[in-house]
Design a protein around this motif. Structure first.
Motif, PDB file in Angstrom:
ATOM      1  N   ALA A 262      34.362  37.662  41.373  1.00  0.00           N
ATOM      2  CA  ALA A 262      33.965  39.747  41.348  1.00  0.00           C
ATOM      3  C   ALA A 262      34.975  40.564  40.967  1.00  0.00           C
ATOM      4  O   ALA A 262      35.754  40.177  39.876  1.00  0.00           O
ATOM      5  CB  ALA A 262      34.151  39.697  42.674  1.00  0.00           C
TER       6      ALA A 262
ATOM      7  N   PRO B 151      35.720  42.558  47.418  1.00  0.00           N
ATOM      8  CA  PRO B 151      34.173  41.137  47.356  1.00  0.00           C
ATOM      9  C   PRO B 151      33.849  39.828  48.662  1.00  0.00           C
ATOM     10  O   PRO B 151      35.070  39.741  49.439  1.00  0.00           O
ATOM     11  CB  PRO B 151      34.956  39.800  46.116  1.00  0.00           C
TER      12      PRO B 151
ATOM     13  N   HIS C 176      30.501  47.014  43.574  1.00  0.00           N
ATOM     14  CA  HIS C 176      31.092  45.614  42.464  1.00  0.00           C
ATOM     15  C   HIS C 176      29.873  44.917  42.368  1.00  0.00           C
ATOM     16  O   HIS C 176      28.204  44.849  42.777  1.00  0.00           O
ATOM     17  CB  HIS C 176      30.983  44.856  44.223  1.00  0.00           C
TER      18      HIS C 176
ATOM     19  N   GLU D 197      29.351  40.510  41.840  1.00  0.00           N
ATOM     20  CA  GLU D 197      29.858  39.199  42.183  1.00  0.00           C
ATOM     21  C   GLU D 197      28.614  38.082  41.925  1.00  0.00           C
ATOM     22  O   GLU D 197      27.146  38.066  41.423  1.00  0.00           O
ATOM     23  CB  GLU D 197      30.080  39.338  44.147  1.00  0.00           C
TER      24      GLU D 197
ATOM     25  N   THR E 201      31.578  49.355  49.809  1.00  0.00           N
ATOM     26  CA  THR E 201      32.058  49.718  48.607  1.00  0.00           C
ATOM     27  C   THR E 201      31.788  51.578  48.459  1.00  0.00           C
ATOM     28  O   THR E 201      30.984  52.062  49.057  1.00  0.00           O
ATOM     29  CB  THR E 201      30.493  49.671  47.178  1.00  0.00           C
TER      30      THR E 201
END
Length: 270
Positions: free
Chosen positions: A267, A32, A50, A52, A44
């Motif tokens: 996250a 994150p 991801h 967040e 990623t």
């Protein structure tokens, strides 16, 4: 505020449940950007996402003539891996409230709304797993889906260049440089703004880490050039390999900077 707190609690519960379900993955690339105020070169993995989110983001700016409190909830960032070292990002603030109180008259002005849409591409340039040095570049544009002061009210763009060096397995130093075509406060046109952030991170364990940062930003808005100096301290806790909860505190170091900011969030990696 009660409704925003309920939304934040629901998001936290969903993150915890999803993180428990995904915790059996073998050493995923979970990196994150939050809660640091600086950038990151880590991208990623292809086919993974991801997510967040800031559950609550409160900033206070106490000036001689007025006090301004800005509250942001459900500030979301989605990062999608599209290549081994490339990701795309989409960010949006679902709710923001800016409250200004005039100290002389006691008059209160409150503005509520959503933030701007942010699209970015991050490219990892240097550094492999087990190597101490890493670097990357991130280019972004913002679309005026919100209004000032929650959003900028016009288009903006910028580039972020983060570099990091791991001194030991527990200690790392980093620097993030940023240059922006930032929106004018008037909502019409853009101006040049740039910043530099130096950070020191310490890993207490694989689950807990803390980061201290110092930031200098020069903003050349036509309505007044300002230099902002900030100090930040953040802590991240990872109960699983794909789930993180974090907290960030930021203090202003000069009279042009907001006095204080507190952010909580988390996250998750899918």
């Amino acid at each position: 505020m009660r409704r925003s707190a309920l939304k934040a609690g629901m998001v936290a519960a969903a993150l915890l449940a999803a993180g428990s379900a995904l915790a059996d993955d073998d050493d995923p690339r979970f990196c994150p950007t939050r809660p640091s105020i600086g950038g990151s070169s880590c991208t990623t993995e292809p086919g993974r996402v991801h997510v967040e989110a800031s559950f609550l983001d409160w900033e206070r700016d106490d000036q001689a003539s007025q006090r301004e409190d800005r509250i942001v909830a459900s500030d979301l960032l989605v990062r999608v891996g599209i290549a081994s070292k490339t990701e795309v990002q989409l960010g949006w603030t679902a709710y923001g409230q800016d409250r200004t109180r005039d100290k002389a008259t006691g008059a209160i002005d409150t503005i509520r709304g959503t933030g701007d849409l942010r699209f970015a591409v991050r490219q990892h340039l240097a550094g492999e797993k087990g190597k101490p040095f890493s670097a990357g570049v991130e280019a972004f544009v913002t679309a005026p889906t919100g209004r000032y002061p929650v959003g900028d009210g016009t288009w903006g763009a910028g580039v972020i260049v983060p570099v990091q060096y791991n001194l030991t397995e527990k200690v790392a130093i980093a620097f993030t440089g940023e240059a922006d075509a930032a929106a004018n406060q008037s909502g019409v046109g853009r101006h040049f703004a740039y910043s530099g952030i130096t950070s020191l991170r310490y890993k207490f364990s694989e689950q807990v880490s803390t980061t201290a940062e110092f930031s200098l930003e020069r903003d050349q808005d036509p309505e007044g050039h300002e230099t902002h100096a900030l100090a930040a301290l953040s802590t991240a806790w990872r109960p699983t390999k794909v789930l993180q909860f974090d907290v960030l505190a930021v203090a202003g170091l000069n009279h042009h900077s907001p006095d204080f900011r507190l952010v909580t969030g988390g996250a998750i990696l899918f």
